[in-house]
Write an enzyme that holds these catalytic residues in place. Sequence first.
Site, mmCIF file in Angstrom:
data_model
loop_
_atom_site.group_PDB
_atom_site.id
_atom_site.type_symbol
_atom_site.label_atom_id
_atom_site.label_comp_id
_atom_site.label_asym_id
_atom_site.label_seq_id
_atom_site.Cartn_x
_atom_site.Cartn_y
_atom_site.Cartn_z
ATOM 1 N N ARG A 1 9.007 76.823 -57.110
ATOM 2 C CA ARG A 1 8.144 77.848 -57.703
ATOM 3 C C ARG A 1 6.685 77.471 -57.502
ATOM 4 O O ARG A 1 6.329 76.310 -57.350
ATOM 5 C CB ARG A 1 8.426 78.035 -59.193
ATOM 6 C CG ARG A 1 8.098 76.843 -60.094
ATOM 7 C CD ARG A 1 6.785 76.933 -60.807
ATOM 8 N NE ARG A 1 6.482 75.709 -61.557
ATOM 9 C CZ ARG A 1 5.815 74.691 -61.042
ATOM 10 N NH1 ARG A 1 5.388 74.732 -59.794
ATOM 11 N NH2 ARG A 1 5.555 73.619 -61.770
ATOM 12 N N GLU B 1 -1.720 77.551 -66.524
ATOM 13 C CA GLU B 1 -1.294 76.159 -66.270
ATOM 14 C C GLU B 1 -1.455 75.311 -67.514
ATOM 15 O O GLU B 1 -2.496 75.378 -68.188
ATOM 16 C CB GLU B 1 -2.141 75.591 -65.125
ATOM 17 C CG GLU B 1 -1.426 74.570 -64.301
ATOM 18 C CD GLU B 1 -0.238 75.176 -63.546
ATOM 19 O OE1 GLU B 1 0.902 75.103 -64.057
ATOM 20 O OE2 GLU B 1 -0.465 75.725 -62.446
ATOM 21 N N HIS B 2 -0.433 74.519 -67.779
ATOM 22 C CA HIS B 2 -0.429 73.632 -68.951
ATOM 23 C C HIS B 2 -0.569 74.426 -70.237
ATOM 24 O O HIS B 2 -1.243 73.975 -71.174
ATOM 25 C CB HIS B 2 -1.549 72.583 -68.851
ATOM 26 C CG HIS B 2 -1.184 71.417 -67.977
ATOM 27 N ND1 HIS B 2 -0.352 70.409 -68.387
ATOM 28 C CD2 HIS B 2 -1.529 71.123 -66.701
ATOM 29 C CE1 HIS B 2 -0.216 69.519 -67.418
ATOM 30 N NE2 HIS B 2 -0.906 69.939 -66.365
ATOM 31 N N ASP C 1 2.424 76.564 -71.084
ATOM 32 C CA ASP C 1 3.774 76.996 -71.483
ATOM 33 C C ASP C 1 4.255 76.210 -72.684
ATOM 34 O O ASP C 1 4.873 76.758 -73.590
ATOM 35 C CB ASP C 1 4.776 76.935 -70.302
ATOM 36 C CG ASP C 1 4.983 75.550 -69.719
ATOM 37 O OD1 ASP C 1 4.166 74.633 -69.962
ATOM 38 O OD2 ASP C 1 5.983 75.366 -68.982
ATOM 39 N N GLY D 1 4.299 69.354 -56.940
ATOM 40 C CA GLY D 1 3.909 70.359 -57.932
ATOM 41 C C GLY D 1 4.610 71.684 -57.747
ATOM 42 O O GLY D 1 4.176 72.703 -58.283
ATOM 43 N N SER E 1 7.999 72.044 -58.269
ATOM 44 C CA SER E 1 9.170 72.040 -59.134
ATOM 45 C C SER E 1 10.486 71.766 -58.416
ATOM 46 O O SER E 1 11.522 72.350 -58.750
ATOM 47 C CB SER E 1 9.253 73.373 -59.893
ATOM 48 O OG SER E 1 9.682 73.119 -61.186
ATOM 49 N N SER E 2 10.449 70.844 -57.460
ATOM 50 C CA SER E 2 11.716 70.462 -56.834
ATOM 51 C C SER E 2 12.639 69.831 -57.877
ATOM 52 O O SER E 2 13.860 69.979 -57.797
ATOM 53 C CB SER E 2 11.460 69.473 -55.689
ATOM 54 O OG SER E 2 10.836 68.311 -56.172
ATOM 55 N N ASP F 1 9.360 76.404 -65.651
ATOM 56 C CA ASP F 1 10.009 76.156 -64.370
ATOM 57 C C ASP F 1 11.451 76.669 -64.357
ATOM 58 O O ASP F 1 11.871 77.360 -63.425
ATOM 59 C CB ASP F 1 9.970 74.655 -64.043
ATOM 60 C CG ASP F 1 8.544 74.124 -64.011
ATOM 61 O OD1 ASP F 1 7.617 74.937 -63.949
ATOM 62 O OD2 ASP F 1 8.371 72.893 -64.062
#
Length: 405
Positions: free
Chosen positions: A32, A38-39, A41, A130, A132-133, A177
Amino acid sequence: MASTPLTAAFARAFGAPRSPHGPVPVARAPGRVNLIGEHIDYCGLPVLPMALRRSIHVAFRPRADRETRLVNRDQRFAPSAFTVNAQIPPAAGGDWSNYARAAVQALAHRFPDLRGVDALVETELPIAAGLSSSSGLVVAVALAILHANQVTVAPLELMELLAQGERYVGTAGGGMDQAIILGARVGCASRIDFHPLRLTFTAVPADWQFIVAWSLVHAEKSGAARQAYNERTRQCDEARRLVATRLGQREDITYPALLAAAPVEELLELAGATLSGVLARRFRHVVTEGTRVPQAEAAMVARDLAAFGRLLDASHQSLRDDYEVSHPELDRLVELAREAGAAGARLTGAGFGGSIVALCRVERAPDVVAALRERYYAPRGAASDVARHMFTAEPSAGAEVLIPE
Ligand code: GLA
């Protein structure tokens, strides 16, 4: 589905499929890219990500017992095995299999009698970039276990279950994510609201192009970056409690409720008078980023690329100066993307390394890509591998299990 090589590799790792029908099923989970929000959630504030086409694939076969065996096609990641139950001991810190263990333990809590799988993992996603693997692995393994056991969980419930479950690895992450990886829709960005969890889709205009570029700096989710991440979640919490008390609100008021209770300017003024310098800056990032998300969503609906770009720039500045999660290499990439004609750019994901996302008109994308190749990757000796480090991001579908014909 390009499953033949994966199936062949599966047979090499675990023996030929017993099924006379040939190839094994494959769970696919996309990476994703977070467009904005950002930061926040983990503060319960909405975010606006989309799924990538690049995915993680897990070929799997149900086992008759409770064992799970994992092999990664990338040989940097050693094989791993564990027993499916509600108390799976973690492998050493930073071990890739902890993300699979996290998924399986979370499901085993909910469904006590699960059998395990043999699973072969392959990823097209850059690791620690960054994108989200790691949550992709959580989701793909979860789908494999559910499918192998013929169990279904409603999508929103699964998103929440896996967001909680991923905390097994020691990061106090929010739920962005897992939600986008499971719930994404082709062609769309998704606004994700929390408490209650909800996804709202907005079509990405056809003439907009998002470009993702990795800084070549690994954003490891273990070690120092994890500590810095968790520290920020605590700081946000403390700042919220102190401002709420000063405002005469309950100490446990949420960030969304706080933002609804008073205008942003008033909140920022109160924060300035109440909080230490660091906490005031963290707080300012959260509430200003919280206001940028609905503005960005509205700009996307209105196809106002310039406005969306300005919000990306403001987000990056806030992450760099107030939240202190950027890195000089991310700042450089952002600067170069803008100089090459991007409407805006920002770091994406947790930061501390990792990738940026830049936005431009489709016809401008080749210029931006060429400029980053020449001015960022070439001087760092990485021009020959540029297709692995930088790509145009097509808003893609969420995770699924691909069943062979
Ligand atoms: C990581 C976490 C997410 C989110 C981002 C920062 O990706 O997993 O929950 O907090 O960082 O926005």
